[in-house]
Design a protein around this motif. Structure first.
Motif, PDB file in Angstrom:
ATOM      1  N   TYR A 176       0.832  -1.210   0.000  1.00 25.20           N
ATOM      2  CA  TYR A 176       0.000   0.000   0.000  1.00 25.20           C
ATOM      3  C   TYR A 176       0.863   1.256   0.000  1.00 25.20           C
ATOM      4  O   TYR A 176       2.045   1.213   0.378  1.00 25.20           O
ATOM      5  CB  TYR A 176      -0.965   0.003   1.197  1.00 25.20           C
ATOM      6  CG  TYR A 176      -0.280   0.025   2.545  1.00 25.20           C
ATOM      7  CD1 TYR A 176       0.109   1.213   3.158  1.00 25.20           C
ATOM      8  CD2 TYR A 176      -0.012  -1.162   3.228  1.00 25.20           C
ATOM      9  CE1 TYR A 176       0.738   1.226   4.384  1.00 25.20           C
ATOM     10  CE2 TYR A 176       0.618  -1.165   4.462  1.00 25.20           C
ATOM     11  CZ  TYR A 176       0.990   0.031   5.031  1.00 25.20           C
ATOM     12  OH  TYR A 176       1.630   0.037   6.238  1.00 25.20           O
ATOM     13  N   ASP A 177       0.253   2.339  -0.439  1.00 21.90           N
ATOM     14  CA  ASP A 177       0.924   3.636  -0.414  1.00 21.90           C
ATOM     15  C   ASP A 177       0.828   4.172   1.022  1.00 21.90           C
ATOM     16  O   ASP A 177      -0.277   4.348   1.533  1.00 21.90           O
ATOM     17  CB  ASP A 177       0.213   4.592  -1.399  1.00 21.90           C
ATOM     18  CG  ASP A 177       0.923   5.919  -1.501  1.00 21.90           C
ATOM     19  OD1 ASP A 177       1.418   6.409  -0.468  1.00 21.90           O
ATOM     20  OD2 ASP A 177       0.973   6.486  -2.605  1.00 21.90           O
ATOM     21  N   PRO A 178       1.957   4.411   1.684  1.00 23.90           N
ATOM     22  CA  PRO A 178       1.897   4.807   3.096  1.00 23.90           C
ATOM     23  C   PRO A 178       1.326   6.211   3.330  1.00 23.90           C
ATOM     24  O   PRO A 178       1.119   6.607   4.480  1.00 23.90           O
ATOM     25  CB  PRO A 178       3.360   4.726   3.549  1.00 23.90           C
ATOM     26  CG  PRO A 178       4.154   4.827   2.313  1.00 23.90           C
ATOM     27  CD  PRO A 178       3.329   4.284   1.187  1.00 23.90           C
ATOM     28  N   THR A 189      -1.465   7.501   1.267  1.00 25.57           N
ATOM     29  CA  THR A 189      -2.900   7.477   0.970  1.00 25.57           C
ATOM     30  C   THR A 189      -3.575   6.189   1.448  1.00 25.57           C
ATOM     31  O   THR A 189      -4.795   6.116   1.484  1.00 25.57           O
ATOM     32  CB  THR A 189      -3.127   7.587  -0.546  1.00 25.57           C
ATOM     33  OG1 THR A 189      -2.536   6.435  -1.168  1.00 25.57           O
ATOM     34  CG2 THR A 189      -2.475   8.839  -1.129  1.00 25.57           C
ATOM     35  N   TYR A 190      -2.794   5.174   1.759  1.00 27.20           N
ATOM     36  CA  TYR A 190      -3.272   3.838   2.179  1.00 27.20           C
ATOM     37  C   TYR A 190      -3.994   3.102   1.057  1.00 27.20           C
ATOM     38  O   TYR A 190      -4.657   2.104   1.286  1.00 27.20           O
ATOM     39  CB  TYR A 190      -4.128   3.924   3.451  1.00 27.20           C
ATOM     40  CG  TYR A 190      -3.333   4.552   4.573  1.00 27.20           C
ATOM     41  CD1 TYR A 190      -2.377   3.823   5.244  1.00 27.20           C
ATOM     42  CD2 TYR A 190      -3.485   5.896   4.891  1.00 27.20           C
ATOM     43  CE1 TYR A 190      -1.593   4.408   6.221  1.00 27.20           C
ATOM     44  CE2 TYR A 190      -2.713   6.493   5.866  1.00 27.20           C
ATOM     45  CZ  TYR A 190      -1.769   5.739   6.531  1.00 27.20           C
ATOM     46  OH  TYR A 190      -0.984   6.316   7.488  1.00 27.20           O
ATOM     47  N   GLU A 191      -3.843   3.610  -0.143  1.00 24.28           N
ATOM     48  CA  GLU A 191      -4.399   2.917  -1.306  1.00 24.28           C
ATOM     49  C   GLU A 191      -3.605   1.622  -1.522  1.00 24.28           C
ATOM     50  O   GLU A 191      -2.364   1.636  -1.483  1.00 24.28           O
ATOM     51  CB  GLU A 191      -4.258   3.831  -2.529  1.00 24.28           C
ATOM     52  CG  GLU A 191      -4.722   3.208  -3.815  1.00 24.28           C
ATOM     53  CD  GLU A 191      -4.299   4.026  -5.027  1.00 24.28           C
ATOM     54  OE1 GLU A 191      -3.709   5.114  -4.852  1.00 24.28           O
ATOM     55  OE2 GLU A 191      -4.547   3.561  -6.148  1.00 24.28           O
TER      56      GLU A 191
END
Lengths: 314, 224
Positions: A275-277, A279-281
Motif C-alpha cells: 500500500y501507499d503509506p 494514501t493507504y491505497e
C-alpha cells in the motif's frame, strides 16, 4: 628467437599459450587445491627458463598488451581490482617485491588496501604524499638490484612480473575452464555443483540486502562433506553467474560484490499486497502483473523489489 | 470523525417535526434535501444516531458488510474535504516483508470497487471534525452530499411520507408540504415548460367552489 634470459624476450616475445593453460589445469587437478596467481606465474617462468620457448599457440590474441599489473607508484591513480607489485619490508632493512591486487581505495585517508597473493592479511599503502617522491623509483630499483644479484624465477618476477601477471590474468579470465577468486584459481568442472534452485531459495532474503559478499552467502548455507571454503565460494560464484537476471556482480571478478536484482517488469508478478503509506491505497495484489504506472509508484516507494517475484514463481 | 450513512438516513422524530414545521411552501427537491442534510449537520456529534457510521482510519480494523465513510480531500486543498459512504465488501489480512501485516479492505464506493489498507499500528491520518467547518464549508458539504446522494435521500423521504411522518409529497420536482398553498403554475425544472399542478382534494374543492360562485354571479347578471 630471442634469448630466454633477455629483457627483449620478456617484454616483446613472451606470451601465454594453450599448453601453458593445459599445464595449469593439470597441476590444479593434481593438487586438488586452488593455486594463487604468484604460484602460476612462477610455474610459467620456471617452465620457460628450464625448457625454453613455448611453441604452442598463444592465447593472448585479444590481449592489448597493456599491463594490468603496475609497480607501486604513490602518485599514480589506483582503482579497486588493479594488479600491483609492491616493495614490502621482510625484516630489518630488507625489502622484497610482492604481487597483489588493490581491494579498496580510501580517498579520505588517501590510502589503498592490497591483498598480496597467497596472503590473507591486507597491507595498506598511502598515496599522494608529496614526500614520497622516491618511492616508485625505490620499487623499480629494488627489482633491478635483485635482478643483478642472482638469476632465476624470483628475479624475472621482480623485473617483468607486472607484464607476466597481466598476460596471465587475461589468459585465465578469458578461458572458460578457470575460475578466479581472491587471487586464487581453480577448474570450474571440478568444483562442487551448487544447484541454482538453492541460490534461488535465498533470493528473497538477498534482495533485502543492498549488497552481499560470498562470505555472507556462505554463512547462509550448509553443504555437507566439503571443507574448503575457497572452493565453496568459487562454486557459489559460478552458481550466481548462471542467474544473471537475478544477480549482478558490481565488484571485480577477483573481488566480487554481489547484488540481487528485482525482476524486470515484463517478467515480474506480484507476490505480496502493498500500500501507499500516504494514501493507504492498495497498490497491488498477489498474482497480478503490474501496469507500468503502478510499478513506478512501487519503485518510488522503494517497495518494488520486495513485492514482486519472477513469473516462474521462485 | 464520525459521519452519517447518507445512503440510509434515519431522521429523528425531532428532525421530522422540525421539517414539518419549517417548510410551509413548496420547494424544489434539491433544496428540500439540502435542508435535511443541514438539519442533520446541526445534530453533530450525532450521539445515539442510528445512521451514524465511523470514518475510515488506517489504524483501525473493519468487518465485512460494515459501513464507513471515506474522507476525500481536494487535491489543491482549496475546497473542504467531503465524505463518501462505502461498504466493506471484503476484509482480509495481508502482509509484506517491508510493511508488515495489515488488513486489505475491498470497498464498494457508489458501485465502484476500491482497495484500502488498514489495521496498521500508529498509522498517521489527519482527523477532521465537523466543528472545524465554517458555515460556508458546511453549506458546501451539504450541497455536495445532496448532489451525490439525492436518490437515496429522496427515497428515504418518500418512505417517511408514506408513513405520514413527513407531511407533504414530491411532485414535479418539488416537495410540497401538506399545508402549502398550491402555486397557480409550476415551471418544470427539467423541461422548463409551464405545467398546471395536479389538483389535490383541497384545491379541487376550492376550484369547484370558485367556479360555482362565478356561475351564480353570472346567473345574477343575466337576470338583471
Amino acid at each position: 628467437m630471442k634469448d630466454i634470459y633477455s629483457e627483449e624476450y620478456w617484454l616483446n616475445e613472451f606470451t601465454i599459450t594453450t599448453a601453458d593453460l593445459n599445464r595449469f589445469q593439470e597441476r590444479i587437478l593434481r593438487d586438488s587445491t586452488p593455486l594463487d596467481t604468484t604460484s602460476l606465474v612462477k610455474q610459467l617462468i620456471k617452465g620457460r627458463l628450464e625448457f625454453g620457448h613455448e611453441i604452442s599457440p598463444s592465447v593472448l590474441k585479444s590481449w592489448t598488451g597493456k599491463d594490468s599489473v603496475r609497480i607501486w607508484d604513490p602518485f599514480e591513480k589506483w582503482s579497486v581490482g588493479d594488479g600491483i607489485i609492491v616493495p614490502k619490508n621482510v625484516g630489518g632493512d630488507n625489502y622484497e617485491c610482492f604481487v597483489g591486487e588493490v581491494v579498496s581505495v580510501d580517498q579520505i585517508k588517501t590510502q589503498i588496501e592490497i591483498r598480496l597473493d597467497g596472503q590473507n592479511k591486507l597491507v595498506t599503502y598511502r598515496y599522494g604524499n608529496p614526500k614520497a617522491t622516491g618511492v616508485h623509483q625505490f620499487a623499480v630499483t629494488l627489482a633491478e638490484k635483485k635482478y643483478k644479484k642472482a638469476e632465476g624465477v624470483e628475479d624475472i618476477v621482480a623485473r617483468f612480473g607486472n607484464r607476466i601477471v597481466s598476460a596471465l590474468l587475461h589468459a585465465l579470465e578469458s578461458d572458460e575452464r578457470f575460475v578466479g577468486l581472491e587471487g586464487k584459481w581453480y577448474i570450474i568442472h571440478d568444483l562442487p555443483i551448487i544447484e541454482p534452485s538453492m541460490i534461488k531459495s535465498m533470493y528473497s532474503t538477498l534482495l533485502q540486502r543492498d549488497l552481499f559478499t560470498l562470505n555472507e552467502l556462505l554463512s547462509m548455507v550448509q553443504i555437507k562433506g566439503l571443507q574448503d571454503e575457497t572452493l565453496l565460494k568459487m562454486a557459489m560464484q559460478i552458481a550466481l553467474q548462471k542467474l544473471p537476471e537475478r544477480f549482478e556482480n558490481i565488484g571485480t571478478p577477483a573481488r566480487p560484490l554481489w547484488k540481487a536484482l528485482p525482476p524486470l517488469l515484463e517478467k515480474a508478478k506480484v507476490k505480496y499486497y502493498a500500500y501507499d503509506p500516504k494514501t493507504y491505497e492498495v497498490l497491488c495484489r498477489p498474482g497480478e502483473q503490474l501496469p507500468l504506472e503502478k510499478a513506478q509508484r512501487l519503485i518510488d516507494l522503494n517497495l518494488y523489489k520486495f513485492i514482486v517475484t519472477f513469473i516462474d514463481g521462485v | 470523525m464520525d459521519s452519517i450513512n447518507w445512503l440510509n438516513i434515519q431522521l429523528t422524530p425531532e428532525e421530522l417535526s422540525k421539517l414539518n414545521e419549517v417548510i410551509h411552501e413548496s420547494v424544489p427537491i434539491p433544496n428540500f434535501l439540502e435542508k435535511i442534510v443541514l438539519l442533520i449537520q446541526e445534530d453533530y456529534p450525532w450521539e445515539g444516531r442510528a445512521d451514524k457510521i465511523t470514518c475510515f482510519h488506517p489504524s483501525e480494523f473493519y468487518e465485512n458488510g460494515q459501513w464507513i465513510s471515506l474522507p476525500i480531500h481536494d487535491k489543491e486543498r482549496i475546497l473542504p474535504p467531503v465524505f463518501q459512504v462505502a461498504q466493506v465488501l471484503q476484509a482480509e489480512l495481508a502482509e509484506n516483508p517491508i510493511q508488515g501485516s495489515f488488513q486489505v479492505l475491498t470497498l464498494d464506493v457508489n458501485g465502484l470497487h476500491a482497495k484500502l489498507a488498514c489495521g496498521i499500528s500508529n498509522a498517521p491520518f489527519p482527523e477532521i471534525t465537523l466543528d472545524e467547518f465554517s458555515a460556508e464549508q458546511r453549506i458546501f458539504l451539504a450541497n455536495w452530499i445532496t448532489n451525490v446522494y439525492s436518490e437515496a435521500l429522496q427515497s428515504a423521504c418518500t418512505n417517511y411520507i408514506s408513513k405520514g411522518e413527513l407531511q407533504g409529497h414530491f411532485q414535479n420536482g418539488l416537495y410540497i408540504p401538506l399545508i402549502a398553498k398550491m402555486p397557480d403554475i409550476i415551471i418544470d425544472l427539467v423541461t422548463k415548460e409551464a405545467i398546471l399542478p395536479e389538483p389535490t382534494s383541497q384545491s379541487v374543492f376550492k376550484k369547484i367552489w370558485q367556479k360555482l360562485l362565478l356561475f351564480i354571479k353570472h346567473l345574477f347578471r343575466r337576470e338583471k
